[in-house]
Design a protein around this motif. Structure first.
Motif, PDB file in Angstrom:
ATOM      1  N   UNK A 296     -56.329  51.091  43.342  1.00  8.47           N
ATOM      2  CA  UNK A 296     -57.235  50.286  44.174  1.00  8.47           C
ATOM      3  C   UNK A 296     -57.901  51.197  45.207  1.00  8.47           C
ATOM      4  N   UNK A 297     -59.094  50.818  45.592  1.00  7.49           N
ATOM      5  CA  UNK A 297     -59.777  51.443  46.729  1.00  7.49           C
ATOM      6  C   UNK A 297     -60.496  50.355  47.528  1.00  7.49           C
ATOM      7  N   UNK A 298     -60.588  50.552  48.850  1.00  5.39           N
ATOM      8  CA  UNK A 298     -61.449  49.735  49.698  1.00  5.39           C
ATOM      9  C   UNK A 298     -61.023  48.314  49.941  1.00  5.39           C
ATOM     10  N   UNK A 299     -59.735  47.987  49.752  1.00  3.12           N
ATOM     11  CA  UNK A 299     -59.313  46.588  49.846  1.00  3.12           C
ATOM     12  C   UNK A 299     -57.855  46.479  50.266  1.00  3.12           C
ATOM     13  N   UNK A 300     -57.455  45.245  50.572  1.00  2.00           N
ATOM     14  CA  UNK A 300     -56.045  44.882  50.717  1.00  2.00           C
ATOM     15  C   UNK A 300     -55.681  43.900  49.619  1.00  2.00           C
ATOM     16  N   UNK A 301     -54.498  44.067  49.025  1.00  5.82           N
ATOM     17  CA  UNK A 301     -53.966  43.072  48.100  1.00  5.82           C
ATOM     18  C   UNK A 301     -53.008  42.163  48.860  1.00  5.82           C
ATOM     19  N   UNK A 302     -53.126  40.869  48.633  1.00  4.82           N
ATOM     20  CA  UNK A 302     -52.272  39.856  49.257  1.00  4.82           C
ATOM     21  C   UNK A 302     -51.577  39.111  48.123  1.00  4.82           C
ATOM     22  N   UNK A 303     -50.272  39.354  47.950  1.00  3.02           N
ATOM     23  CA  UNK A 303     -49.511  38.734  46.871  1.00  3.02           C
ATOM     24  C   UNK A 303     -48.635  37.641  47.453  1.00  3.02           C
ATOM     25  N   UNK A 304     -48.829  36.400  46.948  1.00  2.00           N
ATOM     26  CA  UNK A 304     -48.190  35.221  47.525  1.00  2.00           C
ATOM     27  C   UNK A 304     -47.570  34.393  46.404  1.00  2.00           C
ATOM     28  N   UNK A 305     -46.284  34.661  46.037  1.00  2.00           N
ATOM     29  CA  UNK A 305     -45.638  33.866  44.989  1.00  2.00           C
ATOM     30  C   UNK A 305     -45.124  32.536  45.547  1.00  2.00           C
ATOM     31  N   UNK A 306     -45.304  31.491  44.759  1.00  2.00           N
ATOM     32  CA  UNK A 306     -44.741  30.192  45.125  1.00  2.00           C
ATOM     33  C   UNK A 306     -43.492  29.868  44.306  1.00  2.00           C
TER      34      UNK A 306
ATOM     35  N   UNK B 226     -63.327  46.752  55.999  1.00  2.62           N
ATOM     36  CA  UNK B 226     -64.574  47.181  56.631  1.00  2.62           C
ATOM     37  C   UNK B 226     -64.685  48.707  56.622  1.00  2.62           C
ATOM     38  N   UNK B 227     -65.892  49.192  56.922  1.00  2.00           N
ATOM     39  CA  UNK B 227     -66.105  50.636  56.950  1.00  2.00           C
ATOM     40  C   UNK B 227     -65.137  51.353  57.877  1.00  2.00           C
ATOM     41  N   UNK B 228     -64.741  50.697  58.944  1.00  2.00           N
ATOM     42  CA  UNK B 228     -63.852  51.328  59.922  1.00  2.00           C
ATOM     43  C   UNK B 228     -62.459  51.611  59.381  1.00  2.00           C
ATOM     44  N   UNK B 229     -62.097  51.006  58.220  1.00  2.00           N
ATOM     45  CA  UNK B 229     -60.733  51.169  57.686  1.00  2.00           C
ATOM     46  C   UNK B 229     -60.689  51.548  56.211  1.00  2.00           C
TER      47      UNK B 229
ATOM     48  N   UNK C 174     -44.480  37.522  51.832  1.00  2.00           N
ATOM     49  CA  UNK C 174     -45.802  38.123  51.628  1.00  2.00           C
ATOM     50  C   UNK C 174     -45.674  39.617  51.372  1.00  2.00           C
ATOM     51  N   UNK C 175     -46.394  40.096  50.358  1.00  2.00           N
ATOM     52  CA  UNK C 175     -46.657  41.520  50.208  1.00  2.00           C
ATOM     53  C   UNK C 175     -48.120  41.773  50.537  1.00  2.00           C
ATOM     54  N   UNK C 176     -48.357  42.703  51.445  1.00  2.00           N
ATOM     55  CA  UNK C 176     -49.716  43.067  51.858  1.00  2.00           C
ATOM     56  C   UNK C 176     -49.865  44.580  51.713  1.00  2.00           C
ATOM     57  N   UNK C 177     -50.707  44.998  50.791  1.00  2.00           N
ATOM     58  CA  UNK C 177     -50.918  46.422  50.551  1.00  2.00           C
ATOM     59  C   UNK C 177     -52.356  46.784  50.928  1.00  2.00           C
ATOM     60  N   UNK C 178     -52.500  47.789  51.774  1.00  2.00           N
ATOM     61  CA  UNK C 178     -53.802  48.269  52.208  1.00  2.00           C
ATOM     62  C   UNK C 178     -54.115  49.554  51.443  1.00  2.00           C
ATOM     63  N   UNK C 179     -55.160  49.507  50.621  1.00  2.00           N
ATOM     64  CA  UNK C 179     -55.448  50.673  49.784  1.00  2.00           C
ATOM     65  C   UNK C 179     -56.023  51.823  50.592  1.00  2.00           C
ATOM     66  N   UNK C 180     -56.822  51.499  51.642  1.00  2.00           N
ATOM     67  CA  UNK C 180     -57.582  52.553  52.267  1.00  2.00           C
ATOM     68  C   UNK C 180     -58.401  53.264  51.209  1.00  2.00           C
ATOM     69  N   UNK C 181     -58.429  54.583  51.245  1.00  2.00           N
ATOM     70  CA  UNK C 181     -59.215  55.363  50.296  1.00  2.00           C
ATOM     71  C   UNK C 181     -58.647  55.301  48.879  1.00  2.00           C
ATOM     72  N   UNK C 182     -57.317  55.135  48.740  1.00  2.00           N
ATOM     73  CA  UNK C 182     -56.727  55.122  47.394  1.00  2.00           C
ATOM     74  C   UNK C 182     -55.263  54.749  47.462  1.00  2.00           C
ATOM     75  N   UNK C 183     -54.838  53.906  46.514  1.00  2.00           N
ATOM     76  CA  UNK C 183     -53.427  53.576  46.345  1.00  2.00           C
ATOM     77  C   UNK C 183     -53.243  53.186  44.888  1.00  2.00           C
ATOM     78  N   UNK C 184     -52.004  53.250  44.393  1.00  2.00           N
ATOM     79  CA  UNK C 184     -51.686  52.722  43.071  1.00  2.00           C
ATOM     80  C   UNK C 184     -50.364  51.982  43.152  1.00  2.00           C
ATOM     81  N   UNK C 185     -50.223  50.947  42.306  1.00  2.00           N
ATOM     82  CA  UNK C 185     -48.992  50.142  42.349  1.00  2.00           C
ATOM     83  C   UNK C 185     -48.794  49.415  41.031  1.00  2.00           C
ATOM     84  N   UNK C 186     -47.612  48.832  40.887  1.00  2.00           N
ATOM     85  CA  UNK C 186     -47.298  47.971  39.750  1.00  2.00           C
ATOM     86  C   UNK C 186     -46.690  46.686  40.264  1.00  2.00           C
ATOM     87  N   UNK C 187     -46.807  45.615  39.468  1.00  2.00           N
ATOM     88  CA  UNK C 187     -46.183  44.330  39.781  1.00  2.00           C
ATOM     89  C   UNK C 187     -45.596  43.766  38.495  1.00  2.00           C
TER      90      UNK C 187
END
Length: 307
Positions: A65-75, A129-132, A96-109
């Motif tokens: 992932x780049x440029x985003x946050x993942x929000x994982x919410x299991x019910x 946003x551009x600031x993050x 809640x799992x909250x992952x902030x990719x910033x410039x780059x991250x990788x993960x599995x679920x």
């Protein structure tokens, strides 16, 4: 790209979900409402998948992932999260799992193999946003989310501020996400008039300001200081935030500001040098999700109908 759009006489929008396979032939089918051709974002929320209840298992191998946050919410059902930062967390319903990719991250679920519970939940993305967006990656596991309540309803605050409570999950633009259980007819929720909102019907149809919203559909609300919900026994997810004005180029698992950034991210993922941009998720050997081929056109920013 988009599901069906319904407009009522006031011009308000109901975004119907489309089915998308996730995790290959042994994976699950999700129901996606964002992004939509007419509505790529609600606040900084830019992606919404609802899944289950299903006996299928989540099996999403390492991916970037780049440029985003993942929000994982299991019910229902447990999910094991692993990433290149070294995180290894078994996520429980109500956490809640909250992952902030910033410039780059990788993960599995991956679904917990020892948990036979039919899975259900929501996977969301938040545009950074551009600031993050070019900063370092980060991961937060938040097990103790605030409970909120009002006349005829109660809920769990996932991110942001609502009904006098605050989630400690880190976000970088004004944002809110709250799961709400309805107990009475005509529940009234007070809203921030500077936000836009979406109401996602999680477990059956509900009425939103007098309009029936079908199961898994999302009702877009363009501002206002309150909303009327009717559906005793039903549960909804309320998403909101200040309109996100930065341009977004979204392709596969990447969010950028132009085509060239997407090309570079794809190349970096497919080359995967030791110590490279996306690192390595331990426990999967050489297994991963390869990037699809890019289209033979320059990718353009997604355009909102209005702000």
């Amino acid at each position: 790209m988009s599901g069906r759009l319904q407009l009522d006489d006031s011009g308000a929008e109901t975004l119907e979900a489309r089915e998308v396979p996730l995790g290959g032939i042994r994976g699950i089918t999700v129901h996606r409402t964002l992004p939509h051709r007419s509505r790529p974002t609600i606040g900084a929320w830019c992606f919404a998948d609802h899944f289950g209840p299903t006996d299928a298992r989540m099996n999403v191998l390492p991916h970037p992932h780049t440029g985003l946050q993942t929000v994982t919410w299991p019910m229902a059902g447990r999910i094991r999260h692993r990433d290149n930062l070294g995180s290894d967390v078994m996520l429980q319903p109500g956490e809640l799992n909250l992952m902030t990719s910033g410039d780059a991250v990788s993960h599995s679920e991956i679904s917990d193999a020892d948990d036979p519970t039919p899975m259900s939940g929501v996977q969301l993305w938040v545009a950074l946003p551009d600031s993050r967006r070019l900063g370092p990656a980060d991961f937060e596991h938040v097990p103790d989310l605030p409970r909120v309540q009002g006349r005829g309803w109660d809920g769990v605050l996932v991110v942001g501020d609502f009904a006098g409570e605050s989630s400690r999950a880190t976000v970088y633009t004004p944002l809110v996400g709250v799961q709400i259980s309805l107990h009475d007819p005509d529940v009234v929720l007070d809203l921030d008039p500077s936000f836009e909102y979406g109401v996602l019907a999680l477990d059956g149809p509900v009425e939103v300001d007098g309009t029936t919203v079908g199961h898994r559909a999302l009702r877009y609300l363009d501002g206002g200081s309150r909303v009327h919900l009717d559906g005793p026994g039903r549960t909804v997810l309320l998403l909101g935030g200040e309109p996100f004005a930065e341009k977004l180029v979204m392709w596969w698992n990447f969010i950028a500001r132009d085509h060239d950034e997407i090309v570079q991210a794809r190349d970096d993922w497919m080359e995967r040098p030791v110590g490279g941009r996306f690192g390595r998720v331990e426990g999967h050997g050489e297994e991963l999700v390869p990037a699809p081929e890019l289209p033979n056109v320059r990718l353009r920013p997604r355009v909102r109908l209005k702000y």
